[in-house]
Design an enzyme around this catalytic site. Structure first.
Site, short mmCIF file in Angstrom:
data_model
loop_
_atom_site.label_atom_id
_atom_site.label_comp_id
_atom_site.label_asym_id
_atom_site.label_seq_id
_atom_site.Cartn_x
_atom_site.Cartn_y
_atom_site.Cartn_z
CD GLU A 1 25.79 17.82 67.95
OE1 GLU A 1 24.93 18.09 68.82
OE2 GLU A 1 25.59 17.02 67.03
NE ARG B 1 42.22 3.48 56.44
CZ ARG B 1 42.31 3.01 57.67
NH1 ARG B 1 41.26 3.06 58.47
NH2 ARG B 1 43.42 2.47 58.11
CE1 TYR C 1 32.70 12.32 58.25
CE2 TYR C 1 33.79 10.28 57.56
CZ TYR C 1 32.73 10.93 58.17
OH TYR C 1 31.70 10.21 58.71
NE ARG D 1 27.60 11.14 56.07
CZ ARG D 1 28.61 10.72 56.83
NH1 ARG D 1 29.08 11.51 57.79
NH2 ARG D 1 29.14 9.53 56.64
CB ALA E 1 29.81 7.09 65.66
CG HIS F 1 28.58 16.74 63.43
ND1 HIS F 1 29.07 15.63 64.05
CD2 HIS F 1 27.55 17.18 64.19
CE1 HIS F 1 28.36 15.38 65.13
NE2 HIS F 1 27.43 16.32 65.25
CG ASN G 1 33.23 15.88 65.10
OD1 ASN G 1 32.31 15.07 65.28
ND2 ASN G 1 33.83 16.04 63.92
N PRO H 1 35.50 9.26 68.33
CG PRO H 1 33.78 7.71 68.34
CD PRO H 1 34.22 8.99 68.98
CG ASN H 2 36.46 5.52 63.94
OD1 ASN H 2 37.40 4.72 64.03
ND2 ASN H 2 35.22 5.19 64.24
O1 CA2 Z 1 30.77 14.71 60.12
C1 CA2 Z 1 31.29 14.52 61.22
O2 CA2 Z 1 32.13 15.28 61.71
C2 CA2 Z 1 30.93 13.26 62.01
O3 CA2 Z 1 30.94 13.59 63.40
C3 CA2 Z 1 32.01 12.25 61.70
C4 CA2 Z 1 31.74 10.88 62.35
C5 CA2 Z 1 30.33 10.40 62.02
O4 CA2 Z 1 30.06 9.19 62.72
C6 CA2 Z 1 29.27 11.43 62.38
O5 CA2 Z 1 28.02 10.93 62.01
C7 CA2 Z 1 29.54 12.74 61.67
C8 CA2 Z 1 32.73 9.86 61.83
C9 CA2 Z 1 34.14 10.22 62.04
C10 CA2 Z 1 34.95 9.15 61.36
O6 CA2 Z 1 35.94 9.78 60.61
C11 CA2 Z 1 36.59 9.04 59.69
C12 CA2 Z 1 37.55 9.68 58.98
C13 CA2 Z 1 38.25 9.00 58.04
C14 CA2 Z 1 37.97 7.67 57.80
C15 CA2 Z 1 37.00 7.02 58.51
C16 CA2 Z 1 36.30 7.71 59.47
#
Ligand code: CA2
Length: 155
Positions: A98, A18, A23, A107, A77, A100, A74, A10-11
Site C-alpha cells: 500500500e 489541484r 500532493y 492528517r 480514499a 500514499h 494507492n 479515486p481522484n
Molecule cells: O496521500 C495519498 O496518496 C492519498 O491516498 C490520496 C487520497 C486521499 O484520500 C488519501 O487519504 C491519501 C486522495 C487522492 C486525491 O488526489 C487529489 C489530487 C489532486 C486534487 C484533488 C485530489
C-alpha cells in the site's frame, strides 16, 4: 518475469492540477513515467492503471492475482472505507504494498485507518511520488524472494 500492477484509486487522475500543497506538482502520467523507468532498470514488467470506480479496482486486483503479479496500490480514499478492496486483495493472493503520497498519519484522523493495510505486506506513505518507487522496490524484493529463478544470478 516479475510483473507488478500499479493501481491508483479515486481522484488521483487530478494530481498535479489541484491541491499541489498536499500532493505535489507531478501528474499521474509523470509518476507513471518515473515508475516505468525504474521498473525497466529492475527488469520488472509494469501495468499502471487508475480508476475512480471501486468495482473496477476489484476487477484489476483479481486480474493481478490470477496472473501471479504483485500489486502496488494507492487506493486513495477507498483505503479508509473499502471492505471490497480489502477482500479482493486477501482473496487474490497477490502480494500487495500500500502506498500514499501524503503522510496520512499527519492528517485528519479518518485517514489514519486503512482497511487494506492488514492484508498488505506493508505500507509506505509520506514521500510524495517517491512512495511509488519505494513501493516498487519493496514488492520487487518480496516477489524475488518467492521465486528466485526470476532474479538474475549474481555469479
Ligand atoms: O496521500 C495519498 O496518496 C492519498 O491516498 C490520496 C487520497 C486521499 O484520500 C488519501 O487519504 C491519501 C486522495 C487522492 C486525491 O488526489 C487529489 C489530487 C489532486 C486534487 C484533488 C485530489
Amino acid at each position: 518475469m516479475i510483473t507488478v500492477h500499479v493501481l491508483n484509486g479515486p481522484n488521483l487522475n487530478l494530481l498535479g492540477r489541484r491541491e499541489p500543497q498536499v500532493y505535489g506538482h507531478m501528474t499521474l502520467a509523470e509518476i507513471e513515467r518515473m515508475v516505468r523507468e525504474r521498473a525497466t532498470g529492475m527488469g520488472v514488467a509494469v501495468t499502471f492503471r487508475q480508476s475512480n470506480h471501486e468495482g473496477q479496482l476489484v476487477d484489476w486486483i483479481q486480474e493481478a492475482g490470477a496472473q501471479g503479479a504483485g500489486i502496488v496500490i494507492n487506493a486513495g480514499a477507498y483505503t479508509h472505507t473499502s471492505i471490497a478492496l480489502r477482500d479482493a486483495i486477501a482473496g487474490s493472493g497477490a502480494p500487495t504494498v500500500e502506498v500514499h503520497l501524503s503522510n496520512v498519519h499527519a492528517r485528519e484522523t479518518f485517514r489514519h485507518r486503512s482497511l487494506i493495510a492488514p492484508v498488505s505486506l506493508g505500507v509506505i506513505c509520506g514521500f510524495g511520488p517517491m512512495s511509488y518507487l519505494l513501493g516498487l522496490e519493496a514488492i520487487h524484493r518480496a516477489l524475488a524472494e518467492r521465486s528466485p529463478q526470476d532474479t538474475p544470478s549474481k555469479h
